[in-house]
Design an enzyme around this catalytic site. Sequence first.
Site, PDB file in Angstrom:
ATOM      1  N   SER A  91       0.835  -1.221   0.000  1.00  0.00           N
ATOM      2  CA  SER A  91       0.000   0.000   0.000  1.00  0.00           C
ATOM      3  C   SER A  91       0.866   1.267   0.000  1.00  0.00           C
ATOM      4  O   SER A  91       0.456   2.293  -0.560  1.00  0.00           O
ATOM      5  CB  SER A  91      -0.975   0.001   1.174  1.00  0.00           C
ATOM      6  OG  SER A  91      -0.313   0.155   2.394  1.00  0.00           O
ATOM      7  N   MET A 147      10.532  -7.089   4.248  1.00  0.00           N
ATOM      8  CA  MET A 147      10.651  -7.728   5.558  1.00  0.00           C
ATOM      9  C   MET A 147      11.909  -8.590   5.686  1.00  0.00           C
ATOM     10  O   MET A 147      11.841  -9.768   6.038  1.00  0.00           O
ATOM     11  CB  MET A 147       9.395  -8.574   5.833  1.00  0.00           C
ATOM     12  CG  MET A 147       8.099  -7.779   5.766  1.00  0.00           C
ATOM     13  SD  MET A 147       8.086  -6.362   6.884  1.00  0.00           S
ATOM     14  CE  MET A 147       7.895  -7.207   8.438  1.00  0.00           C
ATOM     15  N   ASN A 161      13.785   3.702   4.438  1.00  0.00           N
ATOM     16  CA  ASN A 161      12.842   2.671   4.879  1.00  0.00           C
ATOM     17  C   ASN A 161      11.720   3.359   5.642  1.00  0.00           C
ATOM     18  O   ASN A 161      11.955   4.362   6.326  1.00  0.00           O
ATOM     19  CB  ASN A 161      13.570   1.703   5.820  1.00  0.00           C
ATOM     20  CG  ASN A 161      12.659   0.636   6.392  1.00  0.00           C
ATOM     21  OD1 ASN A 161      11.897  -0.008   5.661  1.00  0.00           O
ATOM     22  ND2 ASN A 161      12.718   0.427   7.701  1.00  0.00           N
ATOM     23  N   HIS A 168       9.130   2.745   8.673  1.00  0.00           N
ATOM     24  CA  HIS A 168       9.017   1.841   9.817  1.00  0.00           C
ATOM     25  C   HIS A 168       7.876   2.326  10.710  1.00  0.00           C
ATOM     26  O   HIS A 168       7.804   3.515  11.043  1.00  0.00           O
ATOM     27  CB  HIS A 168      10.335   1.826  10.608  1.00  0.00           C
ATOM     28  CG  HIS A 168      10.272   0.936  11.805  1.00  0.00           C
ATOM     29  ND1 HIS A 168      10.341  -0.433  11.711  1.00  0.00           N
ATOM     30  CD2 HIS A 168      10.103   1.214  13.114  1.00  0.00           C
ATOM     31  CE1 HIS A 168      10.228  -0.951  12.920  1.00  0.00           C
ATOM     32  NE2 HIS A 168      10.077   0.021  13.797  1.00  0.00           N
ATOM     33  N   SER A 221       8.029   6.337  11.047  1.00  0.00           N
ATOM     34  CA  SER A 221       9.265   7.069  10.745  1.00  0.00           C
ATOM     35  C   SER A 221       9.774   6.667   9.369  1.00  0.00           C
ATOM     36  O   SER A 221       9.690   5.502   8.989  1.00  0.00           O
ATOM     37  CB  SER A 221      10.362   6.712  11.757  1.00  0.00           C
ATOM     38  OG  SER A 221       9.932   6.900  13.091  1.00  0.00           O
ATOM     39  N   GLU A 274      22.589  -0.842  10.784  1.00  0.00           N
ATOM     40  CA  GLU A 274      21.861  -1.130  12.029  1.00  0.00           C
ATOM     41  C   GLU A 274      20.359  -1.222  11.740  1.00  0.00           C
ATOM     42  O   GLU A 274      19.779  -0.279  11.178  1.00  0.00           O
ATOM     43  CB  GLU A 274      22.121   0.011  13.027  1.00  0.00           C
ATOM     44  CG  GLU A 274      21.668  -0.296  14.426  1.00  0.00           C
ATOM     45  CD  GLU A 274      21.740   0.958  15.312  1.00  0.00           C
ATOM     46  OE1 GLU A 274      21.038   0.978  16.333  1.00  0.00           O
ATOM     47  OE2 GLU A 274      22.465   1.905  14.956  1.00  0.00           O
ATOM     48  N   ASP A 303      16.723  -0.721  11.478  1.00  0.00           N
ATOM     49  CA  ASP A 303      15.832   0.397  11.840  1.00  0.00           C
ATOM     50  C   ASP A 303      16.573   1.452  12.662  1.00  0.00           C
ATOM     51  O   ASP A 303      15.961   2.177  13.464  1.00  0.00           O
ATOM     52  CB  ASP A 303      14.602  -0.110  12.622  1.00  0.00           C
ATOM     53  CG  ASP A 303      13.782  -1.104  11.808  1.00  0.00           C
ATOM     54  OD1 ASP A 303      13.702  -0.948  10.577  1.00  0.00           O
ATOM     55  OD2 ASP A 303      13.230  -2.050  12.404  1.00  0.00           O
TER      56      ASP A 303
HETATM   57  C1  GRF Z   1       4.040  -0.570   6.783  1.00  0.00           C
HETATM   58  O1  GRF Z   1       3.392  -0.516   8.009  1.00  0.00           O
HETATM   59  C2  GRF Z   1       5.472  -0.122   6.912  1.00  0.00           C
HETATM   60  O2  GRF Z   1       5.667   0.856   7.888  1.00  0.00           O
HETATM   61  C3  GRF Z   1       6.155  -1.397   7.350  1.00  0.00           C
HETATM   62  O3  GRF Z   1       5.506  -2.419   6.651  1.00  0.00           O
HETATM   63  C4  GRF Z   1       4.194  -2.015   6.319  1.00  0.00           C
HETATM   64  C5  GRF Z   1       4.091  -2.149   4.843  1.00  0.00           C
HETATM   65  O4  GRF Z   1       2.771  -2.012   4.413  1.00  0.00           O
HETATM   66  N1  GRF Z   1       7.573  -1.330   7.112  1.00  0.00           N
HETATM   67  P1  GRF Z   1       2.445  -2.017   2.853  1.00  0.00           P
HETATM   68  O5  GRF Z   1       2.988  -3.318   2.283  1.00  0.00           O
HETATM   69  O6  GRF Z   1       3.124  -0.827   2.257  1.00  0.00           O
HETATM   70  O7  GRF Z   1       0.962  -1.941   2.743  1.00  0.00           O
END
Ligand code: GRF
Length: 230
Positions: free
Chosen positions: A26, A103, A120, A122, A149, A156, A158
């Site tokens: 998303s 991930m 990134n 987070h 953020s 490191e 996040d």
């Molecule tokens: C988001 O909450 C982002 O902060 C985290 O993973 C989620 C990804 O959501 N790193 P999407 O795949 O962009 O919907």
Amino acid sequence: MPESRTASPEPSRPLRVVVFASGRGSNFAALIKAQRRDELSIDIVALFSDRSTAPALELARAAGIEAIALKPRDYASRADFDRAIFDRAAQLTPDLIVLAGFMRIIDPAVVAPWVGCMINIHPSLLPKYPGLHTHARALEAGDAEHGSSVHYVTAELDGGPVVAQASLPIINGDTPESLAARLLPLEHRLLVATVSLIANGEIALRDNLVVHRGHALTAPLRLDANDNLR
Ligand code: GRF
């Protein structure tokens, strides 16, 4: 591989952006939407995923963006996979790599040449709650607010310099799910606003400091109600 340590657009062309996502996508979709509305001067050249079933790949194909999935199990080690996916991305000569729900913990040696050119998103107010289960951890701690953020990626997890944050109050009865659902639209706005600053050359990483319009930030920028970062 980028030649400089900072993502900086050439005035003559939009910022070349590659997005990495493992799932839903998303945030990736929010970038596409903003770019289509001419709110972002970027060229999204590819979407990479480590999961061949990631819905983000479908979003890319539907938008006419190259969708590339590499399977970790096809590689002898985690580091081999990381090298392969970043080598493939480097062939597309991106100015900026956006990790949007990617991930994986990336091998530090693979991250190193991209420091300053990779961000990134987070879902926590870093430095609080690096890693997983951020919404539950904010609730368990009894925090009054939670947020998201955008940070430069360093070795490191996040832990790289934070560029910008968006926050929201935690309300009575919140669950990890309700918090995540209320945060998600804010995350989209935060990511678009941050990429916009980078695309406009207003943000850079120098000597591990985030520099905004020539001044090193002493605290992350905050997203206001009008989607401006201040
Ligand atoms: C988001 O909450 C982002 O902060 C985290 O993973 C989620 C990804 O959501 N790193 P999407 O795949 O962009 O919907």
